[in-house]
Design a protein around this motif. Structure first.
Motif, PDB file in Angstrom:
ATOM      1  N   UNK A 122       0.847  -1.181   0.000  1.00  0.00           N
ATOM      2  CA  UNK A 122       0.000   0.000   0.000  1.00  0.00           C
ATOM      3  C   UNK A 122       0.891   1.243   0.000  1.00  0.00           C
ATOM      4  N   UNK A 123       0.698   2.084  -0.988  1.00  0.00           N
ATOM      5  CA  UNK A 123       1.500   3.301  -1.115  1.00  0.00           C
ATOM      6  C   UNK A 123       0.568   4.497  -1.000  1.00  0.00           C
ATOM      7  N   UNK A 124       0.827   5.363  -0.020  1.00  0.00           N
ATOM      8  CA  UNK A 124       0.026   6.569   0.161  1.00  0.00           C
ATOM      9  C   UNK A 124       0.736   7.755  -0.488  1.00  0.00           C
ATOM     10  N   UNK A 125       0.024   8.447  -1.353  1.00  0.00           N
ATOM     11  CA  UNK A 125       0.513   9.695  -1.940  1.00  0.00           C
ATOM     12  C   UNK A 125      -0.240  10.826  -1.251  1.00  0.00           C
ATOM     13  N   UNK A 126       0.494  11.741  -0.613  1.00  0.00           N
ATOM     14  CA  UNK A 126      -0.143  12.782   0.195  1.00  0.00           C
ATOM     15  C   UNK A 126       0.297  14.174  -0.253  1.00  0.00           C
ATOM     16  N   UNK A 127      -0.647  15.105  -0.157  1.00  0.00           N
ATOM     17  CA  UNK A 127      -0.342  16.497  -0.467  1.00  0.00           C
ATOM     18  C   UNK A 127      -1.105  17.000  -1.681  1.00  0.00           C
ATOM     19  N   UNK A 128      -1.583  18.224  -1.584  1.00  0.00           N
ATOM     20  CA  UNK A 128      -2.355  18.814  -2.688  1.00  0.00           C
ATOM     21  C   UNK A 128      -1.572  18.881  -3.984  1.00  0.00           C
ATOM     22  N   UNK A 129      -0.279  19.172  -3.896  1.00  0.00           N
ATOM     23  CA  UNK A 129       0.510  19.349  -5.116  1.00  0.00           C
ATOM     24  C   UNK A 129       0.674  18.048  -5.897  1.00  0.00           C
ATOM     25  N   UNK A 130       0.401  16.921  -5.257  1.00  0.00           N
ATOM     26  CA  UNK A 130       0.480  15.644  -5.980  1.00  0.00           C
ATOM     27  C   UNK A 130      -0.512  15.596  -7.125  1.00  0.00           C
ATOM     28  N   UNK A 186       0.777  15.187 -13.688  1.00  0.00           N
ATOM     29  CA  UNK A 186       1.008  15.454 -12.273  1.00  0.00           C
ATOM     30  C   UNK A 186       1.725  14.262 -11.633  1.00  0.00           C
ATOM     31  N   UNK A 187       2.337  14.454 -10.451  1.00  0.00           N
ATOM     32  CA  UNK A 187       2.955  13.317  -9.759  1.00  0.00           C
ATOM     33  C   UNK A 187       1.981  12.166  -9.530  1.00  0.00           C
ATOM     34  N   UNK A 188       0.765  12.480  -9.133  1.00  0.00           N
ATOM     35  CA  UNK A 188      -0.213  11.423  -8.876  1.00  0.00           C
ATOM     36  C   UNK A 188      -0.548  10.651 -10.146  1.00  0.00           C
ATOM     37  N   UNK A 189      -0.740  11.364 -11.248  1.00  0.00           N
ATOM     38  CA  UNK A 189      -1.032  10.688 -12.520  1.00  0.00           C
ATOM     39  C   UNK A 189       0.124   9.789 -12.944  1.00  0.00           C
ATOM     40  N   UNK A 245       1.471  -1.251 -11.334  1.00  0.00           N
ATOM     41  CA  UNK A 245       0.714  -2.362 -11.910  1.00  0.00           C
ATOM     42  C   UNK A 245       0.110  -3.263 -10.831  1.00  0.00           C
ATOM     43  N   UNK A 246       0.783  -3.375  -9.697  1.00  0.00           N
ATOM     44  CA  UNK A 246       0.365  -4.356  -8.693  1.00  0.00           C
ATOM     45  C   UNK A 246       0.029  -3.759  -7.328  1.00  0.00           C
ATOM     46  N   UNK A 247       0.796  -2.795  -6.881  1.00  0.00           N
ATOM     47  CA  UNK A 247       0.565  -2.214  -5.554  1.00  0.00           C
ATOM     48  C   UNK A 247      -0.722  -1.393  -5.538  1.00  0.00           C
ATOM     49  N   UNK A 248      -1.230  -1.165  -4.343  1.00  0.00           N
ATOM     50  CA  UNK A 248      -2.411  -0.311  -4.168  1.00  0.00           C
ATOM     51  C   UNK A 248      -1.941   1.115  -3.884  1.00  0.00           C
ATOM     52  N   UNK A 249      -2.444   2.063  -4.662  1.00  0.00           N
ATOM     53  CA  UNK A 249      -2.069   3.464  -4.492  1.00  0.00           C
ATOM     54  C   UNK A 249      -3.258   4.224  -3.919  1.00  0.00           C
ATOM     55  N   UNK A 259      -0.591   5.245   8.745  1.00  0.00           N
ATOM     56  CA  UNK A 259      -0.353   4.073   9.590  1.00  0.00           C
ATOM     57  C   UNK A 259      -0.622   2.787   8.832  1.00  0.00           C
ATOM     58  N   UNK A 260      -1.589   2.823   7.940  1.00  0.00           N
ATOM     59  CA  UNK A 260      -1.983   1.610   7.219  1.00  0.00           C
ATOM     60  C   UNK A 260      -1.128   1.346   5.988  1.00  0.00           C
ATOM     61  N   UNK A 261      -0.315   2.329   5.593  1.00  0.00           N
ATOM     62  CA  UNK A 261       0.458   2.202   4.355  1.00  0.00           C
ATOM     63  C   UNK A 261       1.828   1.586   4.608  1.00  0.00           C
ATOM     64  N   UNK A 262       2.372   0.940   3.564  1.00  0.00           N
ATOM     65  CA  UNK A 262       3.742   0.435   3.630  1.00  0.00           C
ATOM     66  C   UNK A 262       4.743   1.550   3.355  1.00  0.00           C
ATOM     67  N   UNK A 263       4.374   2.481   2.482  1.00  0.00           N
ATOM     68  CA  UNK A 263       5.243   3.612   2.153  1.00  0.00           C
ATOM     69  C   UNK A 263       4.388   4.848   1.957  1.00  0.00           C
ATOM     70  N   UNK A 264       4.961   6.012   2.269  1.00  0.00           N
ATOM     71  CA  UNK A 264       4.270   7.287   2.084  1.00  0.00           C
ATOM     72  C   UNK A 264       5.149   8.182   1.226  1.00  0.00           C
ATOM     73  N   UNK A 265       4.547   8.773   0.206  1.00  0.00           N
ATOM     74  CA  UNK A 265       5.216   9.777  -0.619  1.00  0.00           C
ATOM     75  C   UNK A 265       4.465  11.086  -0.421  1.00  0.00           C
ATOM     76  N   UNK A 266       5.135  12.077   0.162  1.00  0.00           N
ATOM     77  CA  UNK A 266       4.545  13.403   0.356  1.00  0.00           C
ATOM     78  C   UNK A 266       5.057  14.321  -0.741  1.00  0.00           C
ATOM     79  N   UNK A 267       4.144  14.950  -1.467  1.00  0.00           N
ATOM     80  CA  UNK A 267       4.511  15.949  -2.466  1.00  0.00           C
ATOM     81  C   UNK A 267       4.247  17.317  -1.857  1.00  0.00           C
ATOM     82  N   UNK A 268       5.309  18.048  -1.595  1.00  0.00           N
ATOM     83  CA  UNK A 268       5.199  19.340  -0.908  1.00  0.00           C
ATOM     84  C   UNK A 268       5.979  20.385  -1.695  1.00  0.00           C
ATOM     85  N   UNK A 269       5.722  21.670  -1.376  1.00  0.00           N
ATOM     86  CA  UNK A 269       6.542  22.695  -2.016  1.00  0.00           C
ATOM     87  C   UNK A 269       5.807  23.968  -2.358  1.00  0.00           C
TER      88      UNK A 269
END
Length: 733
Positions: free
Chosen positions: A397-405, A426-429, A436-440, A456-466
């Motif tokens: 599970x990969x969480x993408x966080x932040x409005x700029x994503x 965009x980063x999210x797109x 292909x396999x992980x849940x985003x 807490x539930x994610x394996x990795x978090x990517x924060x897009x900030x700036x």
């Protein structure tokens, strides 16, 4: 003709007073004006169409022949912008540079205009390829790639009817608060010169290139009034070398700056324009005014060396004709300016003559691929505690966080940098397309309790900030509130917005695999939150393919290779003085890594720093000679090995230091660099040439460059503060 144009607005300041109804009237009037205006000449280059293989002597002779046919009024017309002030006022507040801005067209003599297109991330005409911002491209340390980007930009300008690119910004990033730092190539004069030269040469495969803004331009909010002072050595060694390099490389044009220098407007400085640029450097191109406010009167500006007033005729035109007739401006001054313009028109009429690019070359597949590669190479991995690259496998599970994503954020969206591509990823797109396999999962960060739960539930978090163009960029408050009310300008705060910091902290408290991808146009102070996350990448404003490129890096399809073209401090105290509303500024010999070296600052991330997904080792440094004279060029060689398990690219950096110099010098200066790509276990030898003459300093008492007969430290490493850098000494006789 330009000097005969009817101008309804007598000054640009009047635009500030226009209400909504008056703006609509202005729009109607400009449309009518364009409908009634004389037709442009019927071919791309007019009477110079079809020329081939003329020597410099033949170009000069043809220019002189054309000049001899011209009346005084026709000469001045060559030096005068063709766009009405009304039209420019409207375009700056609405659709800046949607089509080329003309200057100096003459239908009677069949002489082509300078057809101006602005830019820094591409071509400011609809709809062009948007590359990463120059400061990001500088992070690639890839001059061959920058040359290709220049070639693509030149192609797209000419395909859309332009013949001039006003986007080679090589002003030095003295302080990261400068709003237009994103348009330039960083804090180091050598890097600025190399990248500026590459861009200039690439563009000039097709059209004229302009290097800007000459000179000492690095404050935005007060750009029209700030007076910059500095000693002569700082000017010559820090603020001008990159301009000289691009001039020597054949730049067709130089744009003057708005600011004052030593009490004179740069556009009125005979010292900068005549003595240094035209006399000392033997510049044979022409000087173009920055738009509207750069020229402040008629006689002084032209006598000081300015060659064309753009984009509108305000102070020149009939006023300049009268000044010549009264004897206040000599006609040979006019002749020199016109010859400079004619020479460049003749020269560029021959480049790829009869091979104008088709419209399909604009945002073609090749240029899109180039934009993606440029973004990949621009990203700088600053921290990686085993969290990158990400795993794309079932159950992750990969969480993408932040409005700029989820927002398009490709750089300054107003003024001279407003490249408008047909799309932007965009980063999210980009991440959605790659996985292909992980849940985003995506969370905009508005509800931090919800974000914390998802983290807490994610394996990795990517924060897009700036940051965005509302935070930095061209200062547009002067222009009726700016484009869509966005002002930009210099930054008063060098840190992330509080909302971004709170989002990062919420994620970091609830997950031990957090990577922050930072968007921005220069250094952003990352303390103290940088200590709480496991990964950090500087992704700048990455252009139209930025989201795809980011996904390529995050998932390991491409190993990051970028290095910082600017220093990132721990605190503001590690930077030179900067005041956002300064009307006087004193610059000196030290900023960036020069200042950090001088004062022993421990920067958070130094100039030239950047990580990879593999490891490299430098060894066996040698210099082709132990002693040399000032006429010599020596080779600095070093073996580079990939000691990791992935393929990757290292950027080997050569600096020089000084053993007992006769004058104060920087502790070290960048003198060369090379990119080297290696497979796991592979070793290559890198060779970097070093001209001894480049080690000179400017003797301001004698007004000349001198090479000290001393020992020079040869320092090779992977950043300006590499603790494992290799050293040797070169003795210069």
């Amino acid at each position: 003709m330009a000097y005969m144009k009817k101008i309804y607005l007598s000054s640009y300041e009047e635009v500030l007073e226009l209400g909504k109804e008056q703006m609509e009237e202005l729009k109607t009037r400009v449309k009518q004006e364009k409908k009634e205006a004389p037709r442009h000449i019927g071919s791309e280059w007019g009477r110079f169409e079809g020329l081939h293989d003329l020597s410099e002597e033949q170009i000069d002779e043809l220019a002189k022949t054309v000049l001899a046919e011209m009346t005084l009024e026709q000469k001045v017309n060559q030096m005068s912008g063709d766009e009405s002030l009304d039209s420019i006022a409207l375009s700056i507040t609405r659709e800046y540079n949607k089509t080329p801005y003309y200057g100096g067209e003459d239908a009677q003599l069949d002489l082509p205009a300078v057809k101006f297109s602005d830019g820094s991330t591409g071509v400011v005409m609809y709809h062009s390829t948007a590359f990463p911002v120059p400061v990001g491209r500088a992070a690639s340390f890839d001059k061959e790639l920058e040359y290709k980007i220049g070639d693509a930009i030149g192609t797209e300008i000419r395909a859309q009817g332009g013949n001039y690119y006003g986007g080679v910004c090589i002003n030095l990033v003295r302080h990261p608060a400068w709003g237009r730092a994103q348009e330039s190539f960083g804090e180091d004069p050598y890097l600025l010169g190399v990248m500026g030269e590459a861009l200039t040469k690439g563009v000039q495969n097709h059209v004229m290139a302009c290097i800007k803004h000459f000179a000492a331009n690095s404050i935005e909010n007060t750009r029209f009034e700030v007076d910059v002072d500095m000693d002569e050595r700082s000017l010559r060694e820090v603020y001008l070398p990159h301009f000289e390099r691009c001039v020597k490389a054949g730049a067709a044009s130089v744009m003057s700056a708005y600011n004052y220098f030593r009490g004179e407007s740069c556009g009125h400085s005979a010292y900068l324009q005549r003595k240094i640029l035209k006399d000392e450097w033997d510049f044979r191109g022409f000087i173009l005014s920055d738009f509207v406010f750069c020229i402040r009167d008629t006689e002084d500006s032209v006598n000081s060396g300015m060659d064309i007033e753009m984009p509108s005729t305000i102070h020149w035109g009939t006023k300049l004709v009268e000044a010549v007739k009264k004897g206040n401006v000599r006609e040979d001054v006019i002749d020199d300016a016109v010859l400079r313009l004619l020479r460049q028109k003749i020269r560029f009429a021959q480049i790829n003559a009869d091979k104008k690019p088709e419209p399909e070359k604009v945002v073609c597949k090749e240029h899109i691929a180039l934009a993606r590669r440029a973004a990949q190479e621009s990203f700088v991995l600053l921290k990686n505690e085993g969290v990158l690259p990400l795993d794309d496998k079932k159950g992750q599970k990969i969480l993408i966080a932040g409005k700029l994503a989820a927002e398009v954020n490709i750089g300054d969206g107003k003024g001279s940098s407003a490249v408008r591509p047909p799309y932007a990823v965009t980063p999210l797109e980009g991440i959605y397309r790659r996985v292909k396999n992980a849940a985003v999962l995506y969370d905009d960060g508005d509800d931090l309790k919800m974000t914390a739960q998802k983290a807490r539930d994610a394996d990795s978090v990517i924060v897009i900030a700036g940051l965005t163009c509302a935070d930095e960029g061209e200062y547009m408050a002067t222009f009726s509130g700016g484009a869509d009310g966005i002002i930009g300008g210099d930054r008063s705060d060098l840190r992330l917005h509080g909302s971004d910091i709170r989002l990062i902290e919420a994620c970091a408290r609830n997950n031990r695999s957090v990577t922050v991808c930072v968007m921005g146009g220069s250094s952003i102070i990352m303390d103290p939150w940088c200590e709480t996350v496991q990964g950090i990448a500087m992704i700048w404003y990455p252009g139209m393919e930025g989201g795809n490129a980011l996904a390529d890096i995050l998932f390991g399809d491409v190993s990051p290779s970028g290095k910082l073209p600017v220093s990132i401090p721990k605190t503001e105290s590690q930077l030179p003085f900067f005041r956002i509303n300064a009307v006087k500024a004193k610059y000196d010999y030290y900023h960036g890594y020069f200042l950090a070296d001088k004062n022993g600052y421990d920067m958070r991330y130094p100039f030239g720093y950047g990580l990879s997904y593999t490891d490299f080792e430098l060894r066996n440094l040698r210099v082709s000679a132990k002693t040399a004279s000032k006429e010599d060029v020596v080779k600095v060689l070093v073996d580079v090995s990939n000691t990791g398990s992935r393929a990757g690219t290292e950027i080997v950096q050569l600096y020089t230091g000084y053993c007992g110099p006769s004058v104060e010098r920087h502790l070290k200066d960048l003198r060369g660099f090379e990119r080297v790509t290696l497979e796991p276990g592979q070793t290559k030898t890198v060779s970097i040439p070093l001209a001894v003459s480049d080690l000179s300093y400017y003797d301001d008492a004698k007004g000349e460059w001198r090479v000290d007969p001393i020992g020079y430290r040869i320092i090779v490493g992977n950043s300006s503060m590499d603790p494992d850098a290799l050293e040797a000494v070169l003795e210069v006789r």
